[in-house]
Design an enzyme around this catalytic site. Structure first.
Site, short mmCIF file in Angstrom:
data_model
loop_
_atom_site.label_atom_id
_atom_site.label_comp_id
_atom_site.label_asym_id
_atom_site.label_seq_id
_atom_site.Cartn_x
_atom_site.Cartn_y
_atom_site.Cartn_z
N TYR A 284 -44.22 3.57 45.80
CA TYR A 284 -44.08 4.32 47.06
C TYR A 284 -44.62 3.44 48.17
O TYR A 284 -45.79 3.04 48.15
CB TYR A 284 -44.89 5.61 46.97
CG TYR A 284 -44.49 6.64 47.98
CD1 TYR A 284 -43.60 7.65 47.65
CD2 TYR A 284 -45.00 6.61 49.27
CE1 TYR A 284 -43.23 8.61 48.57
CE2 TYR A 284 -44.63 7.58 50.20
CZ TYR A 284 -43.75 8.57 49.85
OH TYR A 284 -43.38 9.53 50.76
N TYR A 334 -35.59 5.95 53.07
CA TYR A 334 -36.80 6.76 52.89
C TYR A 334 -36.42 8.12 52.37
O TYR A 334 -36.13 9.04 53.13
CB TYR A 334 -37.54 6.86 54.23
CG TYR A 334 -38.89 7.54 54.15
CD1 TYR A 334 -39.84 7.16 53.20
CD2 TYR A 334 -39.21 8.56 55.03
CE1 TYR A 334 -41.08 7.78 53.14
CE2 TYR A 334 -40.46 9.18 54.99
CZ TYR A 334 -41.38 8.79 54.04
OH TYR A 334 -42.61 9.40 54.00
#
Ligand SMILES: [Zn+2]
Lengths: 391, 126
Positions: A284, A334
């Site tokens: 992440y 994203y």
């Protein structure tokens, strides 16, 4: 005893990025339909659904009706911010292991971008009321500021530099050039990184993730069932979560250590593996800094050495460690925790095209939410628990 | 504008009564631990017997950043450790970025966007 381990059998990705004219709920429906078809299943085979909404909201229980799913045995909206995607796979695996459900679709979708507003506005709007309003009134208006404060503490404490953060942005862009789905595929140099405008020091524009519309779903089922389906199964060998619950007070390690330090080792221990067994790392990466602290906390390098580690020819397609091979949230798109998870599935299957990592037996996936407040880890593999021990 | 406007709600009413007097209110438990003003219980010993007390106003920089705004304006943001122990996130006013380094000493002051708005605690260099 029957093998009740779980595997990811389907992956569905809508167009991602500046894709307009569809709501988050529509992206979510599209992603689930794509994932179910990818697995070679019908919607009627799905008996569990877990949903995760982004900043624009609108993805939830109503998705059951949108998809015409009847008599589900598992249905819930989930929210642990960026750690949610990994968590959905964990809860799906637990439900499958317990015999509660057989085939669980897990979906994230978001549509924060509007054609007539800036990308900053998509994530910036907040009402100035109460404690949250007080923070904004004092200038701490967004997540960028909070992560910048975390990153600067790491830099002040360990000597991490912008040049080192830049190596992450540059390395991931080189991967994105090999990913036809990536939003940002033009080559980037370290000079480009330094020349990009400041957002909140120590972050340049190129330290920060993209903003994207779209949806991604995975279908989790039993390893037994996955073996007879359309795609190569991606086995879920281990997982972990960590939620440190930091107090806002003296001696806290905010910015220095994250939940990854507990979640990563727990996930690897469940899989019977160590960090040296990991072939592909999908992290992440809401900011470049998040990659640094996660690599340290997972144990790829000693605490405080993350900056030097990433600047030492580690990243990018020619690097020693294969990290964020699709370009990540910085250069691809994203989709919160679905960005690293979807790339992990493609790599584990051997379906990542020009960016495929030849050795992909163990793929480590992180999710991170809040301001380093919530962490999830998955250990994925093309080999099941039994197959791996015999290999 | 030094700070933005903010309105009170039920949870922040007592706190903003404090800032109106120029105080940053903390909670203190019977054992003498200090907790942030949004706490339900003491964050050291879990006591719910909390008394609001004004912070001394002394603080040190834990971390800092510089937010670049449209039009070239910059905000110097900090996580500061109040001398009582709790951290407070706000900005430092009337200062150059280079002066705000880890460990730098600060003092709490309050600023207000306009007559309608509540007063907001910010820092100056001590
Ligand atoms: Zn106490």
């Amino acid at each position: 005893m029957a093998d009740r381990s779980a595997a990811i059998a389907g992956l569905g990705m809508t167009d991602l990025g500046k894709v307009y004219g569809r709501t988050a709920a529509q992206f979510a429906g599209d992603a689930v339909r794509l994932a179910v078809a990818d697995a070679g299943l019908e919607l009627g085979d799905v008996d569990g659904l877990l949903t995760s909404a982004g900043v624009s909201g609108g993805v939830g229980l109503a998705l059951q009706r949108d998809l015409g799913l009847r008599d589900l045995r598992l249905l819930s909206e989930m929210q642990s911010y960026g750690s949610t995607a990994g968590q959905m796979v964990q809860y799906a695996s637990l439900a499958i292991g317990a015999g509660m459900a057989e085939t669980v679709a897990c979906v994230f979708a978001d549509a924060p971008l509007r054609q007539d507003t800036s990308t900053g506005a998509a994530y910036g709007a907040r009402g100035a009321v109460g404690w949250r309003g007080l923070l904004g009134a004092a200038g701490i208006r967004d997540t960028n500021s909070m992560y910048a404060l975390a990153a600067q503490r790491h830099m002040d404490t360990y000597g991490t530099t912008n040049d080192q953060l830049g190596h992450i942005a540059v390395g991931q862009r080189a991967w994105a050039e090999l990913n036809p789905r990536a939003q940002m595929r033009t080559p980037m140099t370290l000079e480009d990184y330094h020349a990009s405008r400041w957002i909140v020091e120590p972050f340049h524009l190129l330290d920060c993730c993209l903003v994207s519309n779209g949806g991604i779903a995975v279908v989790v089922t039993s390893a037994e069932r996955a073996a007879s389906l359309a795609r190569p199964p991606v086995h879920v060998l281990g997982w972990g979560q960590a939620h440190p619950g930091h107090a806002q007070r003296r001696h806290e390690d905010f910015g220095l250590v994250s939940g990854a330090a507990r979640s990563g080792p727990a996930a690897l221990a469940m899989a019977g593996l160590t960090v040296s067994d990991v072939d592909v790392v999908e992290l992440y990466d809401c900011y470049t800094f998040t990659v640094v602290i996660t690599l340290e906390d997972y144990g790829f390098c000693p605490k405080g050495e993350g900056g030097r580690f990433v600047a030492d020819g580690t990243l990018g397609p020619d690097g020693k460690l294969k990290v964020n091979t699709g370009g990540g949230q910085l250069s691809s798109s994203y989709m919160w925790g679905m960005t690293p998870l979807s790339e992990a599935v493609l790599q584990a299957r051997g379906e990542a095209g020009r960016r495929q990592v030849p050795e992909h037996d163990v793929v480590l996936v992180s999710g991170n939410g809040g301001v380093l407040d919530h962490h999830s880890t998955l250990v994925l593999s093309p080999h099941g628990p039994a197959g791996r021990s015999s290999s | 504008m030094t700070v933005g406007p903010v309105r009170r709600d039920e949870a922040t009413a007592a706190f903003f009564d404090g800032t109106a007097r120029g105080e940053l209110l903390l909670f203190r438990c019977p054992a003498g631990h200090f907790s942030p003003p949004y706490s339900q219980q003491c964050d050291t010993c879990a006591s719910v017997d909390l008394t609001a007390v004004a912070a001394s106003g002394g603080a040190s920089v834990v971390s800092r950043s510089v937010a670049h705004r449209r039009g070239g304006h910059r905000d110097i943001l900090v996580v500061a450790e109040l001398d009582e122990g709790p951290w407070w996130w706000s900005k430092v006013i009337d200062v150059e970025p280079e002066q705000v380094v880890a460990g730098a000493r600060l003092t709490v002051v309050v600023e207000r966007a306009d007559e309608e708005s509540e007063a907001v605690p910010v820092f100056r260099l001590a």
